[in-house]
Design a protein around this motif. Sequence first.
Motif, PDB file in Angstrom:
ATOM      1  N   SER A 249       2.388  10.728   5.615  1.00  5.04           N
ATOM      2  CA  SER A 249       1.264  11.004   6.515  1.00  5.04           C
ATOM      3  C   SER A 249       1.727  11.592   7.853  1.00  5.04           C
ATOM      4  O   SER A 249       0.899  12.012   8.653  1.00  5.04           O
ATOM      5  CB  SER A 249       0.457   9.735   6.769  1.00  5.04           C
ATOM      6  OG  SER A 249       1.183   8.850   7.606  1.00  5.04           O
ATOM      7  N   VAL A 252       2.230  16.491   7.894  1.00  4.39           N
ATOM      8  CA  VAL A 252       1.301  17.603   8.101  1.00  4.39           C
ATOM      9  C   VAL A 252      -0.078  17.045   8.421  1.00  4.39           C
ATOM     10  O   VAL A 252      -0.457  15.985   7.905  1.00  4.39           O
ATOM     11  CB  VAL A 252       1.273  18.525   6.855  1.00  4.39           C
ATOM     12  CG1 VAL A 252       0.829  17.779   5.603  1.00  4.39           C
ATOM     13  CG2 VAL A 252       0.427  19.767   7.072  1.00  4.39           C
ATOM     14  N   LYS A 253      -0.821  17.732   9.254  1.00  6.99           N
ATOM     15  CA  LYS A 253      -2.172  17.311   9.592  1.00  6.99           C
ATOM     16  C   LYS A 253      -3.171  17.937   8.614  1.00  6.99           C
ATOM     17  O   LYS A 253      -2.899  18.997   8.047  1.00  6.99           O
ATOM     18  CB  LYS A 253      -2.518  17.764  11.021  1.00  6.99           C
ATOM     19  CG  LYS A 253      -2.028  16.782  12.079  1.00  6.99           C
ATOM     20  CD  LYS A 253      -2.075  17.367  13.479  1.00  6.99           C
ATOM     21  CE  LYS A 253      -3.460  17.322  14.106  1.00  6.99           C
ATOM     22  NZ  LYS A 253      -3.362  17.614  15.572  1.00  6.99           N
ATOM     23  N   PRO A 254      -4.327  17.305   8.436  1.00  3.35           N
ATOM     24  CA  PRO A 254      -5.342  17.871   7.535  1.00  3.35           C
ATOM     25  C   PRO A 254      -5.749  19.307   7.882  1.00  3.35           C
ATOM     26  O   PRO A 254      -6.249  20.017   7.029  1.00  3.35           O
ATOM     27  CB  PRO A 254      -6.515  16.894   7.679  1.00  3.35           C
ATOM     28  CG  PRO A 254      -5.842  15.584   7.959  1.00  3.35           C
ATOM     29  CD  PRO A 254      -4.695  15.936   8.866  1.00  3.35           C
ATOM     30  N   SER A 316       2.914  21.449   1.917  1.00  2.00           N
ATOM     31  CA  SER A 316       1.991  20.861   0.938  1.00  2.00           C
ATOM     32  C   SER A 316       2.591  19.599   0.351  1.00  2.00           C
ATOM     33  O   SER A 316       3.775  19.559   0.020  1.00  2.00           O
ATOM     34  CB  SER A 316       1.708  21.849  -0.197  1.00  2.00           C
ATOM     35  OG  SER A 316       0.984  22.956   0.273  1.00  2.00           O
ATOM     36  N   LEU A 317       1.744  18.581   0.220  1.00  2.68           N
ATOM     37  CA  LEU A 317       2.144  17.346  -0.465  1.00  2.68           C
ATOM     38  C   LEU A 317       1.746  17.509  -1.931  1.00  2.68           C
ATOM     39  O   LEU A 317       0.571  17.668  -2.245  1.00  2.68           O
ATOM     40  CB  LEU A 317       1.417  16.143   0.135  1.00  2.68           C
ATOM     41  CG  LEU A 317       1.529  15.982   1.662  1.00  2.68           C
ATOM     42  CD1 LEU A 317       0.666  14.811   2.141  1.00  2.68           C
ATOM     43  CD2 LEU A 317       2.985  15.775   2.070  1.00  2.68           C
ATOM     44  N   PHE A 341       7.183  17.154  -1.654  1.00  2.00           N
ATOM     45  CA  PHE A 341       6.480  18.105  -0.793  1.00  2.00           C
ATOM     46  C   PHE A 341       7.361  19.320  -0.570  1.00  2.00           C
ATOM     47  O   PHE A 341       8.572  19.276  -0.791  1.00  2.00           O
ATOM     48  CB  PHE A 341       6.097  17.450   0.546  1.00  2.00           C
ATOM     49  CG  PHE A 341       7.252  17.043   1.403  1.00  2.00           C
ATOM     50  CD1 PHE A 341       7.911  15.850   1.170  1.00  2.00           C
ATOM     51  CD2 PHE A 341       7.679  17.846   2.449  1.00  2.00           C
ATOM     52  CE1 PHE A 341       8.993  15.464   1.965  1.00  2.00           C
ATOM     53  CE2 PHE A 341       8.749  17.464   3.256  1.00  2.00           C
ATOM     54  CZ  PHE A 341       9.404  16.278   3.010  1.00  2.00           C
TER      55      PHE A 341
ATOM     56  N   GLU B 239      -6.172  20.686   2.021  1.00  2.00           N
ATOM     57  CA  GLU B 239      -5.580  20.178   0.787  1.00  2.00           C
ATOM     58  C   GLU B 239      -5.967  18.710   0.576  1.00  2.00           C
ATOM     59  O   GLU B 239      -5.723  17.867   1.449  1.00  2.00           O
ATOM     60  CB  GLU B 239      -4.057  20.325   0.848  1.00  2.00           C
ATOM     61  CG  GLU B 239      -3.626  21.768   1.059  1.00  2.00           C
ATOM     62  CD  GLU B 239      -2.115  21.983   0.913  1.00  2.00           C
ATOM     63  OE1 GLU B 239      -1.435  21.070   0.414  1.00  2.00           O
ATOM     64  OE2 GLU B 239      -1.643  23.071   1.297  1.00  2.00           O
ATOM     65  N   THR B 242      -3.324  15.969   1.379  1.00  3.24           N
ATOM     66  CA  THR B 242      -3.089  15.710   2.794  1.00  3.24           C
ATOM     67  C   THR B 242      -4.140  14.740   3.338  1.00  3.24           C
ATOM     68  O   THR B 242      -3.825  13.781   4.043  1.00  3.24           O
ATOM     69  CB  THR B 242      -3.121  17.031   3.594  1.00  3.24           C
ATOM     70  OG1 THR B 242      -2.216  17.949   2.996  1.00  3.24           O
ATOM     71  CG2 THR B 242      -2.731  16.811   5.041  1.00  3.24           C
ATOM     72  N   ASP B 243      -5.395  14.992   2.977  1.00  3.06           N
ATOM     73  CA  ASP B 243      -6.476  14.108   3.427  1.00  3.06           C
ATOM     74  C   ASP B 243      -6.281  12.702   2.865  1.00  3.06           C
ATOM     75  O   ASP B 243      -6.409  11.703   3.581  1.00  3.06           O
ATOM     76  CB  ASP B 243      -7.839  14.640   2.950  1.00  3.06           C
ATOM     77  CG  ASP B 243      -8.187  15.989   3.560  1.00  3.06           C
ATOM     78  OD1 ASP B 243      -7.480  16.417   4.499  1.00  3.06           O
ATOM     79  OD2 ASP B 243      -9.166  16.615   3.104  1.00  3.06           O
TER      80      ASP B 243
END
Lengths: 476, 476
Positions: A249, A252-254, A316-317, A341, B239, B242-243
Amino acid sequence: MKMSLDKLYEVIDKKKDEFVTRLSRAVSIPSVSADVTLRPKVVEMADFVVSEFTKLGAKMEKRDIGYHQMDGQDVPLPPIVLGQYGNDPSKKTVLIYNHFDVQPASLEDGWSTDPFTLTVDNKGRMFGRGATDDKGPLIGWISAIEAHKELGIDFPVNLLMCFEGMEEYGSEGLEDLIRAEAEKYFAKADCVCISDTYWLGTKKPVLTYGLRGVCYFNITVEGPSADLHSGVFGGTVHEPMTDLVAIMSTLVKPNGEILIPGIMDQVAELTPTEDSIYDGIDYTMEDLKEAVGADISIYPDPKRTLQHRWRYPTLSLHGIEGAFSGSGAKTVIPAKVIGKFSIRTVPNMESETVERLVKEHVTKVFNSLNSKNKLAFNNMHSGSWWISSPDHWHYDVGKKATERVYGITPDFVREGGSIPVTVTFEQSLKKNVLLLPMGRGDDGAHSINEKLDLDNFLKGIKLFCTYVHELASVSP
Amino acid sequence: MKMSLDKLYEVIDKKKDEFVTRLSRAVSIPSVSADVTLRPKVVEMADFVVSEFTKLGAKMEKRDIGYHQMDGQDVPLPPIVLGQYGNDPSKKTVLIYNHFDVQPASLEDGWSTDPFTLTVDNKGRMFGRGATDDKGPLIGWISAIEAHKELGIDFPVNLLMCFEGMEEYGSEGLEDLIRAEAEKYFAKADCVCISDTYWLGTKKPVLTYGLRGVCYFNITVEGPSADLHSGVFGGTVHEPMTDLVAIMSTLVKPNGEILIPGIMDQVAELTPTEDSIYDGIDYTMEDLKEAVGADISIYPDPKRTLQHRWRYPTLSLHGIEGAFSGSGAKTVIPAKVIGKFSIRTVPNMESETVERLVKEHVTKVFNSLNSKNKLAFNNMHSGSWWISSPDHWHYDVGKKATERVYGITPDFVREGGSIPVTVTFEQSLKKNVLLLPMGRGDDGAHSINEKLDLDNFLKGIKLFCTYVHELASVSP
Ligand SMILES: [Zn+2]
Ligand SMILES: [Zn+2]
Ligand SMILES: [Zn+2]
Ligand SMILES: [Zn+2]
């Protein structure tokens, strides 16, 4: 040149059914490199390629490149196919690259038709795994040679060929071979042409002059020696999933913003000149919405969207190995979880620096959790970004050929994905590489219902023919 | 009573091989309820149970409870087996519950021996799937009746029986049947005895008087209509992974602290009296370390460890459905990901309140992400916590029986897991439920190499015999 091209176009249209049949034979061989049980089919596909080119007079050879580890066993790698068509010192020589393996596919994934039976619908869409990625373009080259033979027109350039069967599984062994043959088998190449990218949209042809790189990482968090029952042990031990999710978490941010310190500092600044290139590109927010099937764009305008697709990095996850991934409700504390990722890289990011920054960040975050679990960090693979110049004579050849076939000037675009072989060819051969696409942006290369439009297939063959003739007419 | 018990103990030791053979026949039937292809084996196991009890004179019946949905098809549920042994109105009546289905198992999971062949090693450990969970105890009851018959000793109580074949897959259909039969088939039960829990450790017998409940949730985040290539779309769209990871990281801290507002407010306060109970329990940090195979305890002392296992809630992240979960390095943006987690509940938490608080929190966090993806929240199932009183006469019976067989006073313990049928029996029949374990804490009920010690098996049969005799001697 004009007359012979018109004749070539005519014969290509005439031989349409034969060409489609050849593609359909190629698609019927499930050459899935990621599936160890289908490895013999990848080899069968290599033989098919050798046989088709040999019939037309090319000199083909299969290069054994040894074994690799897969699912814990030693598995023979499919051969790399090398070939030569024509050896006239007075002609230019172009090295073409394609891959004959495909992504996995099965009806259960949601395909509307059998993925290994090429199925043409009433809109002329030819559905099948590999139709566009990358069997269509490969069959396209065979068909381009055949069209010349049919008409008795001399093929205007020498072709060198390099076809691999492991592209969808990491191109194992290819880089070594290219480096070894750069000054031997590939020595005479004047330029390299790769047809393994796509139009940006569905209507306007493009030439691709840039690719992002990729650094793929995994983070392993390991705790108990076996999976635990969450009822029995939940609340008393450090759970690997909790630690892993906490780390993931912080990456990267949403809204897509990469949170790892230092990553963005390496990105080349956007100059006003570069910024303006994006104004002319034929792309709308509707194109994005259609391609992804939902209104989930981060940016409201095409310009910033394309910039973030091509010239900014992204993270990207992808998923987690070892956690519960089935349907239903399993009350497990997974013992060992591996978060996956990747970061897409752009000029001027260096893979080594990216790896160091990511490792530092992940380690720091994990240490702050005060967990008794164990962390391991791993860079699974890295491939560099690549960028060429649209001003090179080779791109001019591609542009003229496209204009001749499509009657329109192609957009010069970049791609967000990576084709590591591009960088390898350029660095080893020190020749210009042109990415000359055949398929459209909605072909769904790695998705269900992959397709190639018949029109793109035929125009693609015409494009290859035109490209070699334009190439031949460039003064050395 | 003393003399007949000694004779029973003798005959149990004498018939040891027969009893082990019966258990070994039961283990050889792979009655895995979670595997649709093995469903006929669950039915075969029901028939085996019916046949064994019938031979001894019990009246058995199989209750058809219809169909359920599994892997997208309608699958018949295995029957629930009901039974009656003795119907003397002058005797007490005890209802016994066991399950005859087992967890999945295969050599590939890492078993040292074939999981469906009971294998006894030189330490007297009987390895096999279901050996301890829950075929050992079930065969134990059959053997207890047989021991009485062999000696011509009158069975001192009436038995009512309820055996199910879906326990390891959600006990589908059982609750309805129990509620329907509470005042019919089960009407005469004076108490309920369930042998489906384990000792805390490996040396000291226990009686179980409390269980945690469970609320199992999933969160679905959905974005594109199909999986996307991260190279092509990464950086331009929201994505789902990510959320989801952002939401999941706000549920629990790596030290086990639940972060959802309001959850901890519902937990009953720890009184000094309750706190002191934990001082006497035979459990060490070494026991925990051995059980989980690593030094990953959150608390440094046994007391807080047991309290967090039994009387405090916990939240575990189980995994993510729909994300990339294979080995290797797939560069996918998963289109739809479903995060799974559960909260173990304790007095005085209410499932409805827990659901409301979790939903509010998840929704609030998701809204704060400003994502264009779609969120769905789902409570997959809930089962209440259960707590009985160690002071009840039924527990006194269990205590005396254990003391008689093991020569030691059992620890009164709780379990961190849930057995929803316990609550159902108590609420429907309004009778006391005693959890009387046979196996040890290291039996590995749901793990590889599940075992039951021969000593526990034989002493367990003796315990059941002693329990019914002690029960008979309680004044009404
Ligand atoms: Zn490709
Ligand atoms: Zn591909
Ligand atoms: Zn059980
Ligand atoms: Zn179980």
